[in-house]
Scaffold this motif. Structure first.
Motif, PDB file in Angstrom:
ATOM      1  N   SER A 124      37.232  47.171  41.286  1.00  0.00           N
ATOM      2  CA  SER A 124      37.923  46.961  40.026  1.00  0.00           C
ATOM      3  C   SER A 124      36.882  46.973  38.913  1.00  0.00           C
ATOM      4  O   SER A 124      35.728  46.600  39.133  1.00  0.00           O
ATOM      5  CB  SER A 124      38.692  45.641  40.067  1.00  0.00           C
ATOM      6  N   TYR A 145      35.143  38.597  34.937  1.00  0.00           N
ATOM      7  CA  TYR A 145      35.871  39.451  35.881  1.00  0.00           C
ATOM      8  C   TYR A 145      37.372  39.187  35.860  1.00  0.00           C
ATOM      9  O   TYR A 145      38.179  40.092  35.670  1.00  0.00           O
ATOM     10  CB  TYR A 145      35.306  39.217  37.290  1.00  0.00           C
ATOM     11  N   LYS A 146      37.733  37.921  36.066  1.00  0.00           N
ATOM     12  CA  LYS A 146      39.161  37.627  36.232  1.00  0.00           C
ATOM     13  C   LYS A 146      40.001  37.992  35.019  1.00  0.00           C
ATOM     14  O   LYS A 146      41.138  38.409  35.162  1.00  0.00           O
ATOM     15  CB  LYS A 146      39.364  36.155  36.601  1.00  0.00           C
ATOM     16  N   ALA A 166      42.698  42.612  39.927  1.00  0.00           N
ATOM     17  CA  ALA A 166      41.332  43.070  40.184  1.00  0.00           C
ATOM     18  C   ALA A 166      40.897  42.818  41.629  1.00  0.00           C
ATOM     19  O   ALA A 166      39.910  42.133  41.890  1.00  0.00           O
ATOM     20  CB  ALA A 166      40.372  42.418  39.205  1.00  0.00           C
ATOM     21  N   PHE A 167      41.655  43.380  42.575  1.00  0.00           N
ATOM     22  CA  PHE A 167      41.239  43.360  43.971  1.00  0.00           C
ATOM     23  C   PHE A 167      40.397  44.616  44.245  1.00  0.00           C
ATOM     24  O   PHE A 167      40.265  45.490  43.395  1.00  0.00           O
ATOM     25  CB  PHE A 167      42.455  43.380  44.907  1.00  0.00           C
ATOM     26  N   THR A 223      40.776  39.728  47.443  1.00  0.00           N
ATOM     27  CA  THR A 223      41.895  39.181  46.659  1.00  0.00           C
ATOM     28  C   THR A 223      41.460  37.856  46.024  1.00  0.00           C
ATOM     29  O   THR A 223      42.174  37.277  45.228  1.00  0.00           O
ATOM     30  CB  THR A 223      43.130  38.956  47.547  1.00  0.00           C
ATOM     31  N   GLU A 243      39.091  37.887  44.064  1.00  0.00           N
ATOM     32  CA  GLU A 243      38.623  38.379  42.755  1.00  0.00           C
ATOM     33  C   GLU A 243      37.238  37.848  42.394  1.00  0.00           C
ATOM     34  O   GLU A 243      37.019  37.292  41.329  1.00  0.00           O
ATOM     35  CB  GLU A 243      39.645  38.068  41.655  1.00  0.00           C
ATOM     36  N   HIS A 256      32.965  38.543  42.055  1.00  0.00           N
ATOM     37  CA  HIS A 256      32.150  39.655  41.567  1.00  0.00           C
ATOM     38  C   HIS A 256      30.717  39.570  42.071  1.00  0.00           C
ATOM     39  O   HIS A 256      29.864  40.353  41.667  1.00  0.00           O
ATOM     40  CB  HIS A 256      32.161  39.689  40.035  1.00  0.00           C
TER      41      HIS A 256
END
Ligand code: K7E
Ligand code: CUA
Length: 659
Positions: A182, A195-196, A224-225, A248, A250, A252
C-alpha cells in the motif's frame, strides 16, 4: 504478546533453516532422486526431431523475461524479452522496441516478473496470449503467442508492487492487478508513520478487448493491507475475483513480526460484475493517474507509447456489495479457485492448516448478512459461515495450490519443502512428495482453469544447492517435473530455469502450433523507413541526421559501401530483412555503436541508432550465421571528420569482371 509472536516467527525461521540444511546435506547422490524408477527416463524422453506435448511458459522473476520450455523434456525453446532489455534480440535497444519500456518514470529497462497467465475462453486456456506482471514499476505485459513476442505493456498507477497480477477472468474479460505494497493515495510526501491515515491499497481491473488491447477499466480503493495474490472465479463463481491480504495490521516496519499478529487476515472478494453496474451508473470518481500504454504494431514493426491521464476509482463506501472480506488464517499467500469454482483455497503461510472457503456459503452469508464487523465500509463475513473445510496439518508453510481433473488439489509447502496431494470435499491428504528445495509455485497445465490436464506437474523451486554441478556461489533455480497421472506423484526430471521462475503456465502445444507465425509478409510491412527491395535502398541526409535504408538477404547487405558519414552525425540504420522464409533472421552490428545488435526477422524492419565518434572506415556485419556465405555478409562505412566535404554515396558493387 509481541514477544511471543517474535519467538513464533523466529521459530519458523529456524525450522526453515533446518529444513534446507537437512535437505541439502545428503552426500549420497541417490538419496535425493525421490521415487525415480527406470520409467522416468522414457517418460520424459522426446526423441531427436520429435516435439514436446506441452509448452511451459516460465516467469523469469528478476530476469524480467519469460522462458519457454518444452514439456515433458524440459528443453529450453526460447527466452522472450518482456520487461528487460535483451541484447540477443535487440529488444529495448533498437528504436522500434524502446517505447515498450516507457513508463511515467521514464525508460525502465528491467522489472521483476512473477506470474505468467494464459488467456482463457470459457475458463479454458485458448493459446492466444500470455500476460505477465511487472512487480517493481507496476506493469502488465501481453505476449502474442503467434509471434512469441511482447505485444503490449500497460503501466498500473496508484500501485506499489504489482504482485497479485495478472490473473485472468474466465473469458479474459479482465486481467487483474493488486498492489502488494500500500502507498499514499494520492501519492505524496508524508511521514511513513502516517501509514494508517494516508496509505491505501488499490486493486485494478484491466479490460482486455478482442485484439488483446489492455485498458484500465476501474480501480477499487481499499484499506492499506498488502494484497498478495489473486485468482478469479469460474463457473458458478464467474464474476468474482479473490485477492489474498496480509498485513491487515497495517504496519509499516518490521513486518515479519508486526504483520504476523492477527490470527486471521482476509481474502477480499470483488464482485466485478457489480463493479460494471456501478461504472455504468457513474458511481466512480475519475481521478488524475498518468500511466503509459505501450503497443507494438506488427505491421509497422514499431511500438508506440501513449500517455493515459485518468482512472475511474470505485470505493466500497459508494458501492455496497462490491467487496467482502473472508477471514482466512494466517497471512495467506496464494488464493486458488478449484475447477468447479466452488472452493476458494487460502494458503495461510503461517497457519498449521489449509483453509478452504465455499463460494455457495459465501453467497448465503452475504444474503443473510452474517457479518462479523465492517472495515472501511467492507463487510467482514463470519469465518464459520464461509469456511467449507480444513485440511489439517498437511505440511509447513503452504504457498500455492493447483488442481487436476479428478477432484484433487496439490499444494506446495515451502518450509517442509514438499507437495501434498489432497481431496477436495473430504479434505484428506492422499500423498506427499519432496521438492528439492523449497518449492514456491507449482504448475499443472490448465491447473488454474476449468479444464486441468492431470498428466504432469511442475514444481518451481527456490533453492538449488546440490542438485546440479556447482557453478560458483550462485546456482540457477530449479524446476522439477512430476507424473501425476496415477494415485502417487512420481518425480521424473530436474531442469534448471532462468531467473526466478515464480510461476509458470502450461498448455497443449497443439493449441498454439497451428497459429505460429513463420515470417512477416513483406507486402504488409508498413514501417516508414522500410526498403522493400534493393532498388529502394538509399542514404538520406537531413542536417546532421542521416537515415540509411538498408536491406539484407542471403548473403549480402545493400548498400554495403557507404561514404560521406561524418563524426558527430546522428545515424539511423533501418534494416529490412527481405527474406520470406521461416527462421532466417539476419543480424547487424557496427563497431563502436553504443547499443546491442539488431536481429531482424524475415519481412521485418529494425533500426539501430549510431553516433560515429572517430574518423576512419568501420566494418559492419551480420551476426547470425545465416548461410554458407554468412562470413561474407559484411560491409564498410567511411567516417569523415565533422565538417568535411566527403560526398554522400552508397553502393553495392557488381561482381568483379573476371568472375
Ligand atoms: Cu509465491 Cu511472487 Cu506468486 Cu513467488 S510468488 S513463490
Ligand atoms: Cu545474414 Cu549472417
Amino acid at each position: 504478546m509481541k514477544k511471543q509472536l517474535y519467538y513464533f516467527t523466529a521459530a519458523l525461521a529456524i525450522i526453515f533453516t533446518i529444513a534446507i540444511f537437512a535437505n541439502s546435506c545428503n552426500t549420497s547422490r541417490t538419496a535425493n532422486t525421490g521415487a525415480l524408477d527406470n520409467d522416468a527416463a522414457s517418460a520424459v524422453y522426446v526423441a531427436p526431431g520429435e516435439y514436446d506435448e506441452y509448452y511451459g511458459f516460465f516467469s523469469g522473476g528478476f530476469s524480467g523475461q519469460v522462458s519457454v520450455y518444452g514439456l515433458p523434456s524440459g528443453r529450453l525453446l526460447k527466452v522472450i524479452p518482456v520487461f528487460s532489455q535483451d541484447a540477443e534480440k535487440g529488444y529495448g535497444y533498437n528504436e522500434e522496441t524502446k517505447p515498450m519500456l516507457n513508463t511515467t518514470f521514464g525508460f525502465i529497462p528491467w522489472d521483476d516478473a512473477h506470474h505468467p497467465e494464459l488467456s482463457q475462453t470459457n475458463g479454458e486456456t485458448d493459446g492466444r496470449w500470455l500476460f505477465i506482471n511487472g512487480n517493481n514499476t507496476p506493469r502488465i505485459a501481453r505476449l502474442d503467442l503467434t509471434t512469441f513476442e511482447t505485444a503490449e505493456i500497460i503501466e498500473i498507477p496508484n500501485s506499489g508492487g504489482n504482485h497479485s497480477s495478472p490473473f485472468t477472468t474466465e473469458n479474459t474479460e479482465y486481467v487483474v492487478a493488486g498492489t502488494r505494497f500500500s502507498v499514499p493515495y494520492p501519492q505524496k510526501d508524508v511521514a511513513i508513520d502516517s501509514y494508517k491515515e494516508n496509505f491505501k491499497g488499490m486493486l485494478s481491473f484491466i479490460k482486455v478487448n478482442d485484439e488483446g488491447h489492455m485498458e484500465i477499466a476501474f480501480q477499487v480503493l481499499l484499506p492499506a493491507f498488502d494484497y498478495d495474490l489473486a485468482h478469479s472465479g469460474k463457473g458458478k463463481s464467474h464474476g468474482w475475483t479473490f485477492f489474498t491480504t496480509y498485513n491487515t495490521e497495517e504496519k509499516h516496519t518490521l513486518l515479519e513480526v508486526n504483520a504476523s499478529q492477527n490470527d486471521k487476515d482476509f481474502i477480499a472478494a470483488i464482485n466485478w460484475k457489480k463493479a460494471e453496474e456501478y461504472i455504468a451508473q457513474g458511481k466512480y470518481k475519475e481521478i488524475p493517474a498518468e500511466h503509459y500504454s505501450n503497443r507494438y504494431d506488427e505491421k509497422s514493426h514499431i511500438a508506440t507509447s501513449t500517455l493515459q491521464k485518468t482512472v475511474k476509482v470505485l470505493t466500497p463506501e459508494d458501492c455496497p456489495g462490491l467487496v467482502y472480506f473472508l477471514p482466512t488464517p494466517k497471512s495467506p499467500h496464494g488464493v486458488d479457485v478449484d475447477p468447479s469454482g466452488e472452493y476458494i483455497i487460502g494458503n495461510g503461510k503461517l497457519s498449521a492448516d489449509l483453509t478452504v472457503h465455499s463460494f455457495t456459503k459465501m453467497l448465503a452469508a452475504i444474503e443473510n448478512k452474517d457479518f462479523e464487523t465492517t472495515i472501511a465500509s467492507v463487510p467482514v463475513l463470519k469465518y464459520d459461515k464461509v469456511v467449507s473445510g480444513v485440511v489439517t496439518k498437511p505440511g509447513l508453510g503452504p504457498l500455492h495450490t493447483e488442481f487436476d481433473n479428478d477432484g484433487n488439489a496439490y499444494t506446495t509447502f515451502f518450509i517442509s519443502s514438499e507437495i501434498v496431494k489432497w481431496k477436495l470435499g473430504t479434505w484428506e491428504v492422499l500423498d506427499r512428495i519432496p521438492a528439492y528445495y523449497s518449492v514456491g509455485h507449482l504448475m499443472i497445465p490448465g491447473g488454474d482453469s476449468k479444464k486441468p490436464d492431470g498428466k504432469y506437474m511442475v514444481a518451481l523451486n527456490k533453492i538449488t544447492k546440490d542438485r546440479y554441478l556447482p557453478t560458483g556461489p550462485e546456482m540457477n533455480h530449479s524446476a522439477q517435473l512430476y507424473d501425476i497421472s496415477g494415485d502417487k506423484m512420481k518425480l521424473l526430471l530436474d531442469f534448471p530455469t532462468i531467473g526466478e521462475p515464480h510461476y509458470a503456465q502450461g498448455i497443449l502445444a497443439s493449441k498454439i502450433t497451428s497459429k505460429s507465425k513463420k515470417f512477416y509478409p513483406l507486402e504488409e510491412n508498413e514501417h516508414p523507413h522500410r526498403a522493400l527491395g534493393e532498388k529502394d535502398t538509399k542514404v538520406v541526409r537531413d542536417g546532421s541526421e542521416v537515415h540509411i535504408y538498408m536491406t539484407s538477404i542471403r548473403s549480402h547487405f545493400a548498400p554495403d559501401n557507404i561514404e560521406g558519414i561524418k563524426v558527430g552525425d546522428k545515424v539511423f540504420i533501418h534494416l529490412t530483412n527481405l527474406e520470406q522464409d521461416f527462421d532466417v533472421p539476419h543480424g547487424f552490428a557496427i563497431q563502436g555503436a553504443r547499443t546491442a545488435e539488431l536481429l531482424v526477422m524475415p519481412g521485418q524492419t529494425e533500426t539501430m541508432y549510431w553516433e560515429p565518434q572517430r574518423e576512419g572506415v568501420v566494418p559492419f556485419y551480420c551476426t547470425d550465421f545465416c548461410s554458407a556465405l554468412h562470413q561474407e555478409m559484411q560491409g564498410y562505412i567511411r567516417v569523415s571528420p565533422a565538417g568535411s566535404s566527403t560526398e554522400l554515396k552508397w553502393s553495392m558493387g557488381e561482381p568483379d569482371e573476371e568472375l
